[in-house]
Write an enzyme that holds these catalytic residues in place. Structure first.
Site, short mmCIF file in Angstrom:
data_model
loop_
_atom_site.label_atom_id
_atom_site.label_comp_id
_atom_site.label_asym_id
_atom_site.label_seq_id
_atom_site.Cartn_x
_atom_site.Cartn_y
_atom_site.Cartn_z
N LYS A 11 0.83 -1.21 0.00
CA LYS A 11 0.00 0.00 0.00
C LYS A 11 0.87 1.27 0.00
O LYS A 11 2.08 1.22 0.28
CB LYS A 11 -0.93 -0.04 1.22
CG LYS A 11 -1.97 -1.18 1.15
CD LYS A 11 -2.95 -1.12 2.32
CE LYS A 11 -3.98 -2.24 2.21
NZ LYS A 11 -4.98 -2.18 3.32
N TYR A 51 -12.28 -1.92 -3.63
CA TYR A 51 -12.78 -2.06 -2.25
C TYR A 51 -14.30 -1.89 -2.18
O TYR A 51 -14.84 -1.52 -1.13
CB TYR A 51 -12.08 -1.06 -1.34
CG TYR A 51 -10.72 -1.53 -0.83
CD1 TYR A 51 -10.60 -2.70 -0.08
CD2 TYR A 51 -9.56 -0.81 -1.09
CE1 TYR A 51 -9.37 -3.14 0.40
CE2 TYR A 51 -8.31 -1.24 -0.60
CZ TYR A 51 -8.23 -2.41 0.14
OH TYR A 51 -7.01 -2.84 0.62
N ASN A 114 -1.96 0.30 6.76
CA ASN A 114 -1.46 -0.96 7.29
C ASN A 114 -0.60 -1.76 6.31
O ASN A 114 -0.55 -2.99 6.37
CB ASN A 114 -2.61 -1.78 7.88
CG ASN A 114 -3.66 -2.13 6.85
OD1 ASN A 114 -3.52 -1.80 5.68
ND2 ASN A 114 -4.70 -2.82 7.27
N HIS A 117 -2.15 -5.35 1.43
CA HIS A 117 -3.44 -6.01 1.19
C HIS A 117 -3.17 -7.44 0.75
O HIS A 117 -2.18 -7.70 0.06
CB HIS A 117 -4.22 -5.31 0.07
CG HIS A 117 -5.32 -6.18 -0.49
ND1 HIS A 117 -6.55 -6.30 0.11
CD2 HIS A 117 -5.35 -7.02 -1.54
CE1 HIS A 117 -7.28 -7.17 -0.57
NE2 HIS A 117 -6.57 -7.61 -1.59
N GLU A 128 -9.55 -10.65 -7.86
CA GLU A 128 -8.57 -9.57 -7.67
C GLU A 128 -7.38 -9.74 -8.61
O GLU A 128 -6.85 -8.74 -9.13
CB GLU A 128 -8.11 -9.54 -6.21
CG GLU A 128 -9.23 -9.05 -5.29
CD GLU A 128 -8.86 -9.06 -3.81
OE1 GLU A 128 -7.70 -9.41 -3.48
OE2 GLU A 128 -9.73 -8.71 -2.99
#
Ligand code: ATP
Ligand code: MG
Length: 138
Positions: A11, A51, A114, A117, A128
């Protein structure tokens, strides 16, 4: 033996902190092989679509803003039970709850920022991977 593929994203927070190599090294050390990888900056539309499952959640808008705030590194990983293995090495969503030795314990800043993913199930992994890569890339 179940050889699986899963989708991983480093990320924007981790890319910005120069942690791409460190994150990918932890994934490789966990027995996951990089099948393909690319750096890209998500558009708002791409992040919203990726998302979409969270669109009713209070953090959705902020999550989309974060995920489009800088480049990400998107990879297809392959290995034995790759989906669960990747989730294991990522650690809990909230770094305060992540186990020692996990990527999020080491590198995540907050429950939102965080670091990584990972797909959470075989169906989402398939969708995905197809969202980011064509058959001819793999
Ligand atoms: P990811 O889907 O990114 O792999 P995850 O499956 O561990 O993470 P999800 O519940 O799917 O967690 O949430 C997706 C992402 O939304 C989280 O990784 C995090 O960046 C953000 N997020 C989740 N919960 C919160 C929250 N309570 N507040 C802010 N952001 C959140
Ligand atoms: Mg998730």
């Amino acid at each position: 033996m179940t050889l699986e593929r899963t989708l991983s994203i480093v990320k924007p927070d981790a890319v910005q902190k120069n942690l791409v190599g460190a994150v990918l090294a932890k994934l490789e050390a966990a027995g996951l092989r990089i099948v393909n990888t690319k750096m890209m900056r998500l558009t708002v539309g791409q992040a919203q679509a990726f998302y979409a499952v969270h669109r009713e959640r209070p953090f959705y808008e902020s999550l989309v803003t974060f995920m489009t705030s800088g480049p990400v590194v998107v990879s297809v990983l392959e290995g034995e039970n790759a989906i669960a293995r990747n989730r294991e090495v990522m650690g809990a969503t909230d770094p305060a709850k992540a186990a020692e030795g996990t990527i999020r314990k080491a590198y995540a800043e907050s429950i939102e920022r965080n670091a990584v993913h990972g797909s959470d199930a075989p169906e989402t992994a398939k969708a995905e991977v197809a969202f980011f890569f064509s058959g001819c890339d793999l």
